[in-house]
Design an enzyme around this catalytic site. Structure first.
Site, PDB file in Angstrom:
ATOM      1  N   GLY A  24       0.823  -1.206   0.000  1.00  0.00           N
ATOM      2  CA  GLY A  24       0.000   0.000   0.000  1.00  0.00           C
ATOM      3  C   GLY A  24       0.852   1.248   0.000  1.00  0.00           C
ATOM      4  O   GLY A  24       2.069   1.171  -0.235  1.00  0.00           O
ATOM      5  N   ASN A  25       0.237   2.392   0.239  1.00  0.00           N
ATOM      6  CA  ASN A  25       1.002   3.643   0.298  1.00  0.00           C
ATOM      7  C   ASN A  25       0.385   4.572   1.341  1.00  0.00           C
ATOM      8  O   ASN A  25      -0.662   4.270   1.914  1.00  0.00           O
ATOM      9  CB  ASN A  25       1.085   4.299  -1.083  1.00  0.00           C
ATOM     10  CG  ASN A  25      -0.286   4.612  -1.643  1.00  0.00           C
ATOM     11  OD1 ASN A  25      -1.012   5.428  -1.095  1.00  0.00           O
ATOM     12  ND2 ASN A  25      -0.664   3.934  -2.729  1.00  0.00           N
ATOM     13  N   PHE A  26       1.039   5.700   1.564  1.00  0.00           N
ATOM     14  CA  PHE A  26       0.656   6.598   2.669  1.00  0.00           C
ATOM     15  C   PHE A  26      -0.426   7.619   2.301  1.00  0.00           C
ATOM     16  O   PHE A  26      -0.678   8.528   3.074  1.00  0.00           O
ATOM     17  CB  PHE A  26       1.882   7.343   3.198  1.00  0.00           C
ATOM     18  CG  PHE A  26       2.848   6.463   3.935  1.00  0.00           C
ATOM     19  CD1 PHE A  26       2.458   5.847   5.113  1.00  0.00           C
ATOM     20  CD2 PHE A  26       4.122   6.242   3.459  1.00  0.00           C
ATOM     21  CE1 PHE A  26       3.329   5.028   5.815  1.00  0.00           C
ATOM     22  CE2 PHE A  26       5.009   5.429   4.146  1.00  0.00           C
ATOM     23  CZ  PHE A  26       4.615   4.810   5.330  1.00  0.00           C
ATOM     24  N   SER A  27      -1.040   7.481   1.151  1.00  0.00           N
ATOM     25  CA  SER A  27      -2.054   8.475   0.781  1.00  0.00           C
ATOM     26  C   SER A  27      -3.174   8.514   1.828  1.00  0.00           C
ATOM     27  O   SER A  27      -3.685   7.471   2.220  1.00  0.00           O
ATOM     28  CB  SER A  27      -2.642   8.128  -0.589  1.00  0.00           C
ATOM     29  OG  SER A  27      -3.751   8.945  -0.827  1.00  0.00           O
ATOM     30  N   ALA A  60      -3.843   7.587  -5.241  1.00  0.00           N
ATOM     31  CA  ALA A  60      -2.445   7.158  -5.328  1.00  0.00           C
ATOM     32  C   ALA A  60      -2.483   5.680  -5.719  1.00  0.00           C
ATOM     33  O   ALA A  60      -2.761   4.811  -4.890  1.00  0.00           O
ATOM     34  CB  ALA A  60      -1.755   7.344  -3.989  1.00  0.00           C
TER      35      ALA A  60
END
Ligand code: C5P
Length: 418
Positions: free
Chosen positions: A207-210, A275
């Site tokens: 995943g990502n930090f969005s 994102a």
């Protein structure tokens, strides 16, 4: 000096939520004064407003006459926020009444005025209320779209007051200069938000930090501008659903692509704020991958490229699978390096993706991810030149930035930017 915000409170059950609004505005550093109506005090006591705001509370025009209070409060305010704005209060404001402290304050105020309506759906949809709202909007009052949801009784529909956090965000944006117009009335807009999650096994994902905040703010700004909004939401922080939007939840890039393509078919614009993970695990394990089972399953994960959704949309438009007029807006979170600046990389991305508009922001220390504010550059191709047309977007609340993007998009749609 901190801004002075007057919180007007109408006589509806949602008055209890205005307490939380006052608290949030105070925590944000504003000097807050509560001006309830007499009816509001039947729901929440004056002592509560006095304790929360740190100011005395009056409702009439005959109190503190020596201080000419009915004029002073409105004159000194930097913003007047009325929450809840009931049907009756909206009518009195539209009619220019000044028979209590709140309506007198609203008449005197030259600062921005924000209303958060709260009433039953039948009332919100009643032509009398619609006309009054239109009148107020024409005069420059920011009438926030109410949420849809559970009302006081068992019924549900549009008319529910926005959450205090949403009203506080809107107030912050208005104080920073957000003046929403109805520039997207009759338009259909798709907004994507949040970070995709690419499953590795039943318990793990890439995943990502969005935080999804900029995308959610965009959906909010577009709905406030009158658009019918579909929000395709990947993982976001706990954010209230923007009013006037249909939310479709997705997890992975491919799900996001499918939902976006489907919604784009009938849309005037797609705003790709999500994102999207560039890669996903090549295989998804049915059972949890075990650390102990021979070691390699977790030590190295084979990855596969995800589709570039923006490029896919641009290609689909070219091939006639999407309407020729659909506008495609993308985002670029960039860092500069020794070869080029973040802005330059953003300009290249606009070209490479073939989008109609790009919002470029520089990430890194204090960058946009998870923050309440954003800044950057809005760029669109110059039909007559190689370099894009660039507008600087100064640092401000994400809703204010969203408002700028919405304005630019409205200009693209009606051709007035050229
Ligand atoms: O190439 P980059 O990921 O920096 O581009 C960002 C923009 O492209 C964003 O608007 C994002 O939503 C979109 N994107 C996409 N498909 C991907 C990756 C990003 O549409 N696979």
């Amino acid at each position: 000096m901190s801004e002075r915000v007057v919180v007007g409170v109408g006589g509806g059950i949602a008055a209890y939520k205005s307490c939380e609004l006052i608290r949030r505005l105070k925590e944000g550093g504003s000097d807050v004064r509560a001006v309830p109506t007499e009816a509001a005090l039947r729901f929440v006591g004056a002592a509560t407003f006095e304790a929360l705001s740190g100011h005395p509370v009056d409702t009439g025009v005959f109190e503190r006459v020596d201080e000419v209070q009915h004029v002073r409060v409105g004159k000194e305010a930097d913003a007047l926020v009325i929450a809840p704005a009931t049907a009756d209060l909206i009518a009195r404001l539209a009619g220019g009444f000044a028979d209590d402290l709140l309506t007198a304050t609203a008449l005197v105020a030259t600062c921005p005025v924000v209303l958060a309506p709260a009433m039953h759906t039948e009332m919100w949809l009643n032509p009398a209320v619609k006309d009054n709202v239109e009148t107020l909007r024409r005069r420059g009052v920011v009438v926030l779209e109410p949420a849809s949801g559970r009302l006081t009784g068992s019924d549900s529909g549009p008319g529910r007051m926005l959450e205090p956090a949403q009203i506080a965000d809107a107030t912050r944006a208005v104080l920073a200069g957000w003046r929403p117009s109805r520039a997207l009335e009759g338009r259909r807009v798709v907004v994507t938000a949040g970070g995709t999650r690419e499953r590795l096994d039943p318990v793990r994902y890439l995943g990502n930090f969005s935080s999804g905040r900029q995308g959610v703010a965009l959906a909010e700004a577009a709905a406030q501008a009158g658009a019918e909004v579909t929000l395709v939401a990947a993982a976001t922080d706990e954010l209230p659903t923007p009013a006037g939007t249909t939310v479709e939840r997705v997890e992975s890039a491919r799900e996001l692509e499918e939902a976006t393509r489907r919604a784009a078919a009938g849309a005037d614009a797609v705003l790709m704020a999500a994102a999207v993970a560039d890669v996903r695990p090549a295989a998804q394990a049915e059972a949890k991958l075990k650390k102990s089972a021979g070691g390699d399953a977790l030590a190295s994960i084979e990855l596969q490229e995800n589709p570039d959704i923006v490029r896919g949309l641009v290609a689909a438009r070219k091939d006639g699978e999407l309407p020729a007029g659909v506008r495609i807006v993308c985002f670029a979170a960039e860092t500069g390096d020794e070869t080029a600046s973040a802005r330059e990389f953003g300009a290249r991305k606009l070209k490479a993706k073939g989008a109609d508009l790009i919002m470029v922001n520089e990430v890194g220390e204090g960058g946009a991810f998870g923050s309440a504010d954003n800044e950057g550059w809005l760029m669109r191709p110059d039909p007559e030149g190689d370099e894009p047309i660039v507008a600087e977007v100064p640092r401000g609340p994400k809703l204010l930035v969203a408002g700028r993007i919405v304005e630019e998009l409205a200009g693209l749609l009606d051709g007035s930017n050229d």
